[in-house]
Enzyme design. Structure first.
Site, PDB file in Angstrom:
ATOM      1  N   HIS A 215       0.835  -1.205   0.000  1.00 59.14           N
ATOM      2  CA  HIS A 215       0.000   0.000   0.000  1.00 59.14           C
ATOM      3  C   HIS A 215       0.864   1.247   0.000  1.00 59.14           C
ATOM      4  O   HIS A 215       0.563   2.240  -0.663  1.00 59.14           O
ATOM      5  CB  HIS A 215      -0.908   0.020   1.234  1.00 59.14           C
ATOM      6  CG  HIS A 215      -2.004  -0.990   1.196  1.00 59.14           C
ATOM      7  ND1 HIS A 215      -2.933  -1.038   0.167  1.00 59.14           N
ATOM      8  CD2 HIS A 215      -2.339  -1.980   2.044  1.00 59.14           C
ATOM      9  CE1 HIS A 215      -3.786  -2.017   0.403  1.00 59.14           C
ATOM     10  NE2 HIS A 215      -3.447  -2.604   1.530  1.00 59.14           N
ATOM     11  N   GLU A 457     -10.217 -11.544 -19.242  1.00 59.15           N
ATOM     12  CA  GLU A 457      -9.175 -11.651 -18.220  1.00 59.15           C
ATOM     13  C   GLU A 457      -8.935 -13.083 -17.780  1.00 59.15           C
ATOM     14  O   GLU A 457      -8.216 -13.336 -16.813  1.00 59.15           O
ATOM     15  CB  GLU A 457      -9.514 -10.759 -17.018  1.00 59.15           C
ATOM     16  CG  GLU A 457     -10.914 -10.903 -16.520  1.00 59.15           C
ATOM     17  CD  GLU A 457     -11.300  -9.788 -15.549  1.00 59.15           C
ATOM     18  OE1 GLU A 457     -10.410  -9.183 -14.929  1.00 59.15           O
ATOM     19  OE2 GLU A 457     -12.517  -9.554 -15.418  1.00 59.15           O
ATOM     20  N   ASP A 481      -5.247 -10.014 -14.297  1.00 54.71           N
ATOM     21  CA  ASP A 481      -5.759 -11.365 -14.070  1.00 54.71           C
ATOM     22  C   ASP A 481      -5.378 -12.299 -15.208  1.00 54.71           C
ATOM     23  O   ASP A 481      -5.078 -13.476 -14.980  1.00 54.71           O
ATOM     24  CB  ASP A 481      -7.284 -11.341 -13.901  1.00 54.71           C
ATOM     25  CG  ASP A 481      -7.698 -11.087 -12.454  1.00 54.71           C
ATOM     26  OD1 ASP A 481      -6.980 -11.553 -11.552  1.00 54.71           O
ATOM     27  OD2 ASP A 481      -8.730 -10.442 -12.227  1.00 54.71           O
ATOM     28  N   CYS A 528      -7.295  -2.545 -20.071  1.00 47.65           N
ATOM     29  CA  CYS A 528      -7.395  -1.728 -18.853  1.00 47.65           C
ATOM     30  C   CYS A 528      -6.547  -2.253 -17.700  1.00 47.65           C
ATOM     31  O   CYS A 528      -6.667  -1.767 -16.581  1.00 47.65           O
ATOM     32  CB  CYS A 528      -8.853  -1.608 -18.402  1.00 47.65           C
ATOM     33  SG  CYS A 528      -9.654  -3.165 -17.978  1.00 47.65           S
TER      34      CYS A 528
END
Length: 567
Positions: A215, A457, A481, A528
């Protein structure tokens, strides 16, 4: 002394540059860039707490409860403050922290230590935090392992508040020596610490631990702070106050660099800054290759609050609006009207520009307690996305009704994630027709012709993309993915990073196959995933015939400029 390769080492084993005798530390790039400043080590309040016998158990439990509620209030404020700086998809972490503070097991475990051991709240919080951290780290699921650092973060927050309330410290949070620009050094940074940083003071970040997928790394990228992580034990406090240069393009830190090195990196930084200024020339112009081929360049978004960032980026639309964040922010299933209002405002905010909203993609690393999903050994391949929606059609219909009702307010497209079969597409379209019939009968306004697409994906979807294409208006390739499923490497597992090669011939062939099959059926094909922002792969994507790319807002002008230089 020198080894056979003439590499010079200090007494501590650090590497000295042969030519300039510069001391360098090597790590992993988390965010590229050049930074100058004095190294300043992060200072925290005490992280370990002695056990102290208490007089009143009830009073101590009440003291803990007050601190817990105070922490929840702080996190709520931190979430709001982070929206503009980090965007919704990152700021949502602080809502997850709020939910963790409400977890009955966590709360009852702390109260139990206070009662059974007649111990002070600080000790109880620290003890339970270490226990929970150990439990999370031992889990097989990488998402859950990631919660280990979160439980330490929220526990540290409670203990800081407890110490403030007791008058032991005057203010909470982090501190460091600041005399001009600072390169902040630490073992690792918690997300709540990263977001507190003043970008005008902290020019760069270096850590002994951490990960380029943490993060903190994500936040640093969003905030534009050059960051090098995983330097290891070589980064010690003996460097406190030393002038340094971070070359986060190569993952190198120069300690007390000589004048020649300083001049060199000043020039590199000037070039980088000039390049940034050059990008402004591409604001407001169409995204085209040298030969005049038009590419649709859109931006990703996670919330209504991201719209200003998308518009400021000069994106031509939103290529991926992650609707699951509406669910992740809620303590219960969001109603049709609640979703409708959000979708309506997003569409109105973008005017006549296209907004592609992805239907619910809950599951895997994204879940909410109220869904009550069963634990899965491999949630990435479990009940998620379209599988979850088709198994809970009332949930799916609620979202689709909200989307179609909102469609009259802008240029809406809908896409469905994690498709693996034609049957999933046809079932989805049947539900859409049922929704449109209901809305008509209820005299609710909607657009009948809404562009409908699916995400490619999974290898299954790519391999049968010729069969899927006749049922949809577009494909959007989700490379994150697609890469992990094709290469059988969990992208949440830090140990498998070396296997997650998005340039692998198998992945590229599936992308190529998808584009060819989409074009053969007369539909457009977009991308994307993270690969869409990869400047090194951009030429290949253009060569393969990609029609649209959706990227993080900060990458829009960079990619437009790059596309303009390609044939």
């Amino acid at each position: 002394m020198y080894n056979q390769k003439k590499t010079l080492y200090t007494e501590d084993g650090d590497i000295l540059n042969e030519k300039h005798r510069n001391l360098t530390l090597k790590g992993t790039t988390a965010n590229k860039g050049i930074a100058f400043g004095k190294i300043s080590f992060l200072k925290r309040v005490a992280s370990e707490f002695d056990k102290v016998k208490i007089r009143s158990i009830n009073a101590e439990c009440e003291r803990f409860e007050k601190a817990r509620q105070h922490a929840i209030t702080q996190l709520s404020a931190l979430y709001e403050a982070s929206l503009e700086k980090l965007g919704e998809q990152n700021a949502v972490l602080f809502q997850i922290h709020q939910m963790m503070l409400d977890d009955p097991d966590y709360v009852s475990s702390i109260n139990e230590v206070i009662r059974k051991e007649k111990a002070n709240a600080e000790y109880a919080v620290h003890k339970v935090a270490l226990r929970f951290e150990k439990q999370f780290l031992e889990m097989d699921n990488d998402y859950m392992r990631g919660r280990a650092s979160d439980v330490i973060d929220i526990s540290r927050r409670i203990n800081e508040i407890l110490m403030m309330h007791a008058g032991k410290i005057k203010s909470k949070g982090i501190s460091f020596e600041s005399d001009g620009p600072v390169i902040l050094a630490t073992d690792d940074l918690a997300p709540s610490e990263t977001v507190q940083l003043d970008q005008h003071t902290v020019t760069g970040i270096i850590t002994t631990k951490g990960s380029d997928r943490s993060h903190t790394a994500i936040f640093a990228r969003t905030m534009g702070i050059p960051t090098v992580v995983c330097i290891g034990s070589k980064l010690t406090k003996r460097y406190e106050g030393k002038f340094a240069i971070i070359d986060a393009n190569t993952g190198t830190v120069y300690i007390d660099p000589d004048e020649e090195t300083i001049l060199k990196f000043n020039e590199i930084k000037k070039t980088d800054d000039a390049q940034h200024s050059h990008l402004e020339e591409f604001r407001g112009v169409p995204t085209k290759t040298r030969s005049g081929r038009k590419i649709r360049l859109y931006a990703n978004s996670g919330s209504l609050s991201d719209i200003d960032l998308v518009k400021a980026s000069d994106a031509e639309g939103i290529g991926l609006f992650r609707s699951e964040y509406i669910y992740l922010q809620s303590k219960d299933y969001p109603t049709e009207d609640e979703q409708f209002e959000i979708y309506k405002e997003v569409l109105k905010g973008m005017g006549d520009k296209k907004v592609i909203i992805r239907t619910l993609d809950i599951g895997a690393d994204k879940t909410a307690e109220y869904f009550m999903l069963k634990p899965e050994d491999n949630p990435a391949m479990g009940l998620r996305a379209i599988r979850l929606c088709l198994s809970n059609r009332a949930l799916f219909k609620t979202q689709l009704r909200a989307l179609y009702r909102a469609s009259v307010y802008g240029n809406l497209s809908i896409m469905v994630p994690m498709i693996t079969s034609v049957e999933e597409v046809t079932e989805t379209k049947k539900i859409i027709e049922a929704v449109k019939k209901e809305l008509t009968e209820q005299h609710l306004e909607f657009k009948d012709e809404v562009e409908f697409g699916i995400m490619i994906e999974t290898p299954a979807a790519a391999l049968i993309s010729d069969e899927l294409a006749p049922y949809v208006d577009f494909f959007s390739i989700g490379t994150n993915d697609l890469t992990q499923f094709t290469l059988a490497a969990d992208r949440q597992n830090a140990d498998l990073v070396k296997y997650l090669n998005p340039y692998h011939h198998s992945v590229v062939r599936l992308i190529e196959m998808t584009i060819q099959n989409g074009h053969a059926a007369g539909i457009w094909v977009g991308i994307c995933g993270e690969l869409a922002s990869d400047e090194h792969f951009l030429g290949k994507l253009i060569q393969l015939g990609i029609d649209e790319m959706s990227v993080v807002p900060s990458s829009v002008l960079t990619l437009r400029a790059k596309i303009a230089s390609l044939g």
